[in-house]
Design a protein around this motif. Structure first.
Motif, PDB file in Angstrom:
ATOM      1  N   ARG A   1       0.838  -1.206   0.000  1.00 55.42           N
ATOM      2  CA  ARG A   1       0.000   0.000   0.000  1.00 55.42           C
ATOM      3  C   ARG A   1       0.871   1.253   0.000  1.00 55.42           C
ATOM      4  O   ARG A   1       0.644   2.188  -0.778  1.00 55.42           O
ATOM      5  CB  ARG A   1      -0.909   0.024   1.229  1.00 55.42           C
ATOM      6  CG  ARG A   1      -1.999  -1.006   1.199  1.00 55.42           C
ATOM      7  CD  ARG A   1      -2.884  -0.916   2.426  1.00 55.42           C
ATOM      8  NE  ARG A   1      -3.682   0.284   2.378  1.00 55.42           N
ATOM      9  CZ  ARG A   1      -3.919   1.081   3.412  1.00 55.42           C
ATOM     10  NH1 ARG A   1      -3.408   0.801   4.594  1.00 55.42           N
ATOM     11  NH2 ARG A   1      -4.667   2.142   3.294  1.00 55.42           N
ATOM     12  N   LEU A   2       1.871   1.292   0.887  1.00 55.66           N
ATOM     13  CA  LEU A   2       2.723   2.472   0.984  1.00 55.66           C
ATOM     14  C   LEU A   2       3.625   2.608  -0.238  1.00 55.66           C
ATOM     15  O   LEU A   2       3.825   3.709  -0.758  1.00 55.66           O
ATOM     16  CB  LEU A   2       3.566   2.398   2.262  1.00 55.66           C
ATOM     17  CG  LEU A   2       4.467   3.596   2.545  1.00 55.66           C
ATOM     18  CD1 LEU A   2       3.642   4.873   2.659  1.00 55.66           C
ATOM     19  CD2 LEU A   2       5.268   3.377   3.809  1.00 55.66           C
TER      20      LEU A   2
ATOM     21  N   VAL B   1       7.006  -4.612 -10.520  1.00 52.82           N
ATOM     22  CA  VAL B   1       6.636  -5.343 -11.723  1.00 52.82           C
ATOM     23  C   VAL B   1       7.542  -4.980 -12.893  1.00 52.82           C
ATOM     24  O   VAL B   1       8.059  -5.848 -13.580  1.00 52.82           O
ATOM     25  CB  VAL B   1       5.165  -5.047 -12.083  1.00 52.82           C
ATOM     26  CG1 VAL B   1       4.794  -5.677 -13.401  1.00 52.82           C
ATOM     27  CG2 VAL B   1       4.264  -5.550 -10.985  1.00 52.82           C
ATOM     28  N   GLU B   2       7.771  -3.724 -13.131  1.00 47.39           N
ATOM     29  CA  GLU B   2       8.506  -3.260 -14.306  1.00 47.39           C
ATOM     30  C   GLU B   2       9.969  -3.685 -14.286  1.00 47.39           C
ATOM     31  O   GLU B   2      10.550  -3.895 -15.335  1.00 47.39           O
ATOM     32  CB  GLU B   2       8.424  -1.739 -14.434  1.00 47.39           C
ATOM     33  CG  GLU B   2       7.051  -1.246 -14.795  1.00 47.39           C
ATOM     34  CD  GLU B   2       6.655  -1.596 -16.217  1.00 47.39           C
ATOM     35  OE1 GLU B   2       7.496  -1.469 -17.115  1.00 47.39           O
ATOM     36  OE2 GLU B   2       5.508  -1.981 -16.413  1.00 47.39           O
ATOM     37  N   ASN B   3      10.567  -3.779 -13.116  1.00 41.18           N
ATOM     38  CA  ASN B   3      11.981  -4.153 -13.047  1.00 41.18           C
ATOM     39  C   ASN B   3      12.221  -5.515 -13.660  1.00 41.18           C
ATOM     40  O   ASN B   3      13.189  -5.736 -14.375  1.00 41.18           O
ATOM     41  CB  ASN B   3      12.467  -4.151 -11.596  1.00 41.18           C
ATOM     42  CG  ASN B   3      12.574  -2.754 -11.033  1.00 41.18           C
ATOM     43  OD1 ASN B   3      12.562  -1.776 -11.773  1.00 41.18           O
ATOM     44  ND2 ASN B   3      12.654  -2.655  -9.736  1.00 41.18           N
ATOM     45  N   ASP B   4      11.322  -6.470 -13.401  1.00 35.77           N
ATOM     46  CA  ASP B   4      11.493  -7.814 -13.948  1.00 35.77           C
ATOM     47  C   ASP B   4      11.282  -7.829 -15.452  1.00 35.77           C
ATOM     48  O   ASP B   4      11.979  -8.517 -16.176  1.00 35.77           O
ATOM     49  CB  ASP B   4      10.514  -8.777 -13.284  1.00 35.77           C
ATOM     50  CG  ASP B   4      10.884  -9.046 -11.846  1.00 35.77           C
ATOM     51  OD1 ASP B   4      12.057  -8.824 -11.507  1.00 35.77           O
ATOM     52  OD2 ASP B   4      10.022  -9.461 -11.083  1.00 35.77           O
TER      53      ASP B   4
ATOM     54  N   GLY C   1      -1.396   1.828 -12.025  1.00 37.17           N
ATOM     55  CA  GLY C   1      -1.441   1.200 -10.704  1.00 37.17           C
ATOM     56  C   GLY C   1      -0.925  -0.220 -10.816  1.00 37.17           C
ATOM     57  O   GLY C   1      -0.587  -0.688 -11.896  1.00 37.17           O
ATOM     58  N   GLY C   2      -0.871  -0.896  -9.688  1.00 38.50           N
ATOM     59  CA  GLY C   2      -0.371  -2.267  -9.697  1.00 38.50           C
ATOM     60  C   GLY C   2       1.108  -2.316 -10.003  1.00 38.50           C
ATOM     61  O   GLY C   2       1.547  -3.049 -10.873  1.00 38.50           O
TER      62      GLY C   2
END
Length: 151
Positions: free
Chosen positions: A46-47, A116-119, A92-93
């Motif tokens: 959340r944070l 998510v994007e790093n992977d 989001g996400g």
């Protein structure tokens, strides 16, 4: 009734909880992935997502809000300069949770929390590196095969 009253206490004082969450988010920013309990990961997520949303805005005001929450200027700088720009098109996400199963000592449910994007970027870079290596490898083998004496 306690409808819609969100609490995350886990037996700590409010200052200890805030510090725990801020440090966990900073570790997530620094390493891109952390392993923690499922309950903590849900709250850290959340944070972390709020901080990425602030980073996407990128104004001085949002930077100061993130510094006030996380208390680590260098991690906020990395968030605003490296991580948040990668999520400009995403609504989001920004994080992913993968469950690991129970911990040996106390049977607490464990999970991995990661961006998510790093992977996706790492996979693309590995794929590009593998493709480049595959292209270079046959080129390297061809001259060696021609120069080798035939039996």
């Amino acid at each position: 009734m306690r409808h819609r009253k969100h609490t995350f206490k886990i037996g700590r004082t409010s200052a200890h909880r805030r510090s725990l969450l801020a440090n966990a988010v900073c570790s997530l920013i620094e390493h891109g992935r952390i392993t923690t309990t499922l309950v903590k990961a849900k709250e850290v997520r959340r944070l972390a997502e709020k901080m990425v949303t602030l980073g996407k805005t990128g104004t001085l005001h949002t930077r100061r809000q993130a510094i006030a929450e996380l208390q680590q200027v260098d991690k906020v700088g990395k968030l605003f300069s490296e991580i948040a720009p990668g999520f400009k098109e995403r609504q989001g996400g920004y994080t992913r949770m993968m469950k690991l199963g129970p911990r040996i000592g106390d049977n607490a449910e464990m999970c991995i929390l990661e961006f998510v994007e790093n992977d996706e970027k790492a996979a693309a870079q590995k794929g590009a590196g593998a493709a480049a290596a595959a292209v270079a490898a046959p080129a390297a083998e061809t001259p060696a095969a021609e120069d080798a004496p035939k039996a």
